[in-house]
Motif scaffolding. Sequence first.
Motif, mmCIF file in Angstrom:
data_model
loop_
_atom_site.group_PDB
_atom_site.id
_atom_site.type_symbol
_atom_site.label_atom_id
_atom_site.label_comp_id
_atom_site.label_asym_id
_atom_site.label_seq_id
_atom_site.Cartn_x
_atom_site.Cartn_y
_atom_site.Cartn_z
ATOM 1 N N TYR A 190 4.298 -18.377 -1.240
ATOM 2 C CA TYR A 190 4.172 -17.025 -1.775
ATOM 3 C C TYR A 190 5.489 -16.624 -2.432
ATOM 4 C CZ TYR A 190 6.917 -15.653 2.304
ATOM 5 O OH TYR A 190 7.912 -15.545 3.242
ATOM 6 N N ARG A 191 5.454 -15.508 -3.161
ATOM 7 C CA ARG A 191 6.694 -14.914 -3.692
ATOM 8 C C ARG A 191 6.653 -13.433 -3.374
ATOM 9 N NH1 ARG A 191 11.003 -15.588 -7.729
ATOM 10 N NH2 ARG A 191 11.490 -13.534 -8.559
ATOM 11 N N LEU A 192 7.691 -12.948 -2.720
ATOM 12 C CA LEU A 192 7.817 -11.547 -2.357
ATOM 13 C C LEU A 192 9.061 -10.999 -3.040
ATOM 14 C CD1 LEU A 192 6.908 -9.108 -0.614
ATOM 15 C CD2 LEU A 192 8.406 -10.005 1.182
ATOM 16 N N THR A 193 8.881 -9.932 -3.811
ATOM 17 C CA THR A 193 10.015 -9.316 -4.500
ATOM 18 C C THR A 193 9.930 -7.805 -4.390
ATOM 19 O OG1 THR A 193 8.780 -9.369 -6.578
ATOM 20 C CG2 THR A 193 10.333 -11.148 -6.207
ATOM 21 N N LYS A 194 11.070 -7.168 -4.611
ATOM 22 C CA LYS A 194 11.117 -5.712 -4.701
ATOM 23 C C LYS A 194 11.389 -5.390 -6.162
ATOM 24 C CE LYS A 194 12.978 -1.599 -2.632
ATOM 25 N NZ LYS A 194 13.803 -1.036 -1.571
ATOM 26 N N VAL A 195 10.464 -4.683 -6.788
ATOM 27 C CA VAL A 195 10.523 -4.526 -8.242
ATOM 28 C C VAL A 195 10.680 -3.093 -8.726
ATOM 29 C CG1 VAL A 195 9.237 -6.643 -8.698
ATOM 30 C CG2 VAL A 195 8.000 -4.500 -8.400
ATOM 31 N N THR A 196 10.832 -2.155 -7.850
ATOM 32 C CA THR A 196 10.886 -0.762 -8.276
ATOM 33 C C THR A 196 12.258 -0.382 -8.805
ATOM 34 O OG1 THR A 196 9.198 -0.104 -6.718
ATOM 35 C CG2 THR A 196 10.598 1.633 -7.532
ATOM 36 N N VAL A 197 12.264 0.192 -9.969
ATOM 37 C CA VAL A 197 13.455 0.788 -10.567
ATOM 38 C C VAL A 197 12.960 1.846 -11.544
ATOM 39 C CG1 VAL A 197 13.660 -0.879 -12.449
ATOM 40 C CG2 VAL A 197 15.671 0.334 -11.652
ATOM 41 N N SER A 198 13.680 2.943 -11.621
ATOM 42 C CA SER A 198 13.287 3.987 -12.570
ATOM 43 C C SER A 198 14.238 3.953 -13.763
ATOM 44 C CB SER A 198 13.342 5.361 -11.899
ATOM 45 O OG SER A 198 14.692 5.710 -11.646
ATOM 46 N N VAL A 200 0.807 -1.224 0.000
ATOM 47 C CA VAL A 200 0.000 0.000 0.000
ATOM 48 C C VAL A 200 0.836 1.268 0.000
ATOM 49 C CG1 VAL A 200 -2.068 -1.016 1.029
ATOM 50 C CG2 VAL A 200 -0.301 -0.034 2.511
ATOM 51 N N SER A 201 2.041 1.220 0.523
ATOM 52 C CA SER A 201 2.874 2.426 0.536
ATOM 53 C C SER A 201 3.233 2.850 -0.887
ATOM 54 C CB SER A 201 4.154 2.196 1.342
ATOM 55 O OG SER A 201 5.010 1.299 0.656
ATOM 56 N N GLY A 202 3.309 1.869 -1.792
ATOM 57 C CA GLY A 202 3.611 2.162 -3.179
ATOM 58 C C GLY A 202 5.037 2.611 -3.440
ATOM 59 N N LYS A 203 5.711 3.114 -2.418
ATOM 60 C CA LYS A 203 7.054 3.667 -2.602
ATOM 61 C C LYS A 203 8.148 2.616 -2.499
ATOM 62 C CE LYS A 203 5.820 8.224 -0.928
ATOM 63 N NZ LYS A 203 6.059 9.238 0.077
ATOM 64 N N ASN A 204 7.891 1.547 -1.784
ATOM 65 C CA ASN A 204 8.966 0.585 -1.553
ATOM 66 C C ASN A 204 9.096 -0.454 -2.658
ATOM 67 O OD1 ASN A 204 6.882 -1.164 -1.046
ATOM 68 N ND2 ASN A 204 7.079 -1.080 1.162
ATOM 69 N N GLY A 205 8.137 -0.530 -3.562
ATOM 70 C CA GLY A 205 8.229 -1.415 -4.712
ATOM 71 C C GLY A 205 8.045 -2.896 -4.426
ATOM 72 N N TYR A 206 7.467 -3.242 -3.296
ATOM 73 C CA TYR A 206 7.288 -4.656 -2.993
ATOM 74 C C TYR A 206 6.098 -5.233 -3.735
ATOM 75 C CZ TYR A 206 10.718 -4.261 0.706
ATOM 76 O OH TYR A 206 11.876 -4.058 1.394
ATOM 77 N N GLN A 207 6.295 -6.435 -4.278
ATOM 78 C CA GLN A 207 5.234 -7.171 -4.956
ATOM 79 C C GLN A 207 5.103 -8.534 -4.281
ATOM 80 O OE1 GLN A 207 5.821 -9.160 -8.860
ATOM 81 N NE2 GLN A 207 4.190 -7.776 -9.530
ATOM 82 N N LEU A 208 3.872 -8.913 -4.001
ATOM 83 C CA LEU A 208 3.568 -10.204 -3.399
ATOM 84 C C LEU A 208 2.694 -10.977 -4.375
ATOM 85 C CD1 LEU A 208 3.546 -12.072 -0.841
ATOM 86 C CD2 LEU A 208 1.463 -10.841 -0.151
ATOM 87 N N VAL A 209 3.019 -12.245 -4.581
ATOM 88 C CA VAL A 209 2.215 -13.103 -5.450
ATOM 89 C C VAL A 209 1.781 -14.303 -4.638
ATOM 90 C CG1 VAL A 209 2.109 -14.375 -7.621
ATOM 91 C CG2 VAL A 209 3.629 -12.398 -7.425
ATOM 92 N N LEU A 210 0.486 -14.589 -4.689
ATOM 93 C CA LEU A 210 -0.107 -15.724 -3.970
ATOM 94 C C LEU A 210 -0.980 -16.528 -4.919
ATOM 95 C CD1 LEU A 210 -1.501 -13.832 -0.840
ATOM 96 C CD2 LEU A 210 0.543 -15.253 -0.916
ATOM 97 N N PRO A 211 -1.141 -17.815 -4.657
ATOM 98 C CA PRO A 211 -2.186 -18.535 -5.380
ATOM 99 C C PRO A 211 -3.526 -17.870 -5.036
ATOM 100 C CG PRO A 211 -0.768 -20.058 -4.186
ATOM 101 C CD PRO A 211 -0.428 -18.680 -3.725
ATOM 102 N N THR A 212 -4.356 -17.672 -6.007
ATOM 103 C CA THR A 212 -5.639 -17.018 -5.760
ATOM 104 C C THR A 212 -6.407 -17.764 -4.673
ATOM 105 O OG1 THR A 212 -5.702 -16.183 -8.014
ATOM 106 C CG2 THR A 212 -7.810 -16.277 -6.837
ATOM 107 N N GLY A 213 -6.866 -17.003 -3.675
ATOM 108 C CA GLY A 213 -7.627 -17.569 -2.567
ATOM 109 C C GLY A 213 -6.788 -18.005 -1.380
#
Length: 79
Positions: free
Chosen positions: A58-66, A9-22
């Motif tokens: 789950y998979r947690l990554t940091k994906v932010t780059v400009s 939710v912060s949007g600034k840290n670039g974290y992405q979480l992927v889960l199996p739906t549900g």
Amino acid sequence: MTYTFYKHVSGKNGYQLVLPTGADFPSETTAAEWVQTAVKEEKEVAKIVKDEIAQRGYRLTKVTVSFTESEGAIPPAQR
């Protein structure tokens, strides 16, 4: 099977979480900390992502780059 993608939710840290739906969120976080960004079919998700989810749940990554940060790292497109 589908996978649900979230961004923090912060949007600034670039974290992405992927889960199996549900699936439940990992115990270290809550759903309130994440915003859903996509739901993808299994064939649309990279093998490395699916493998990590199979292992950890789950998979947690940091994906932010400009483009400024990547200057020189990305070769110009061939025209």
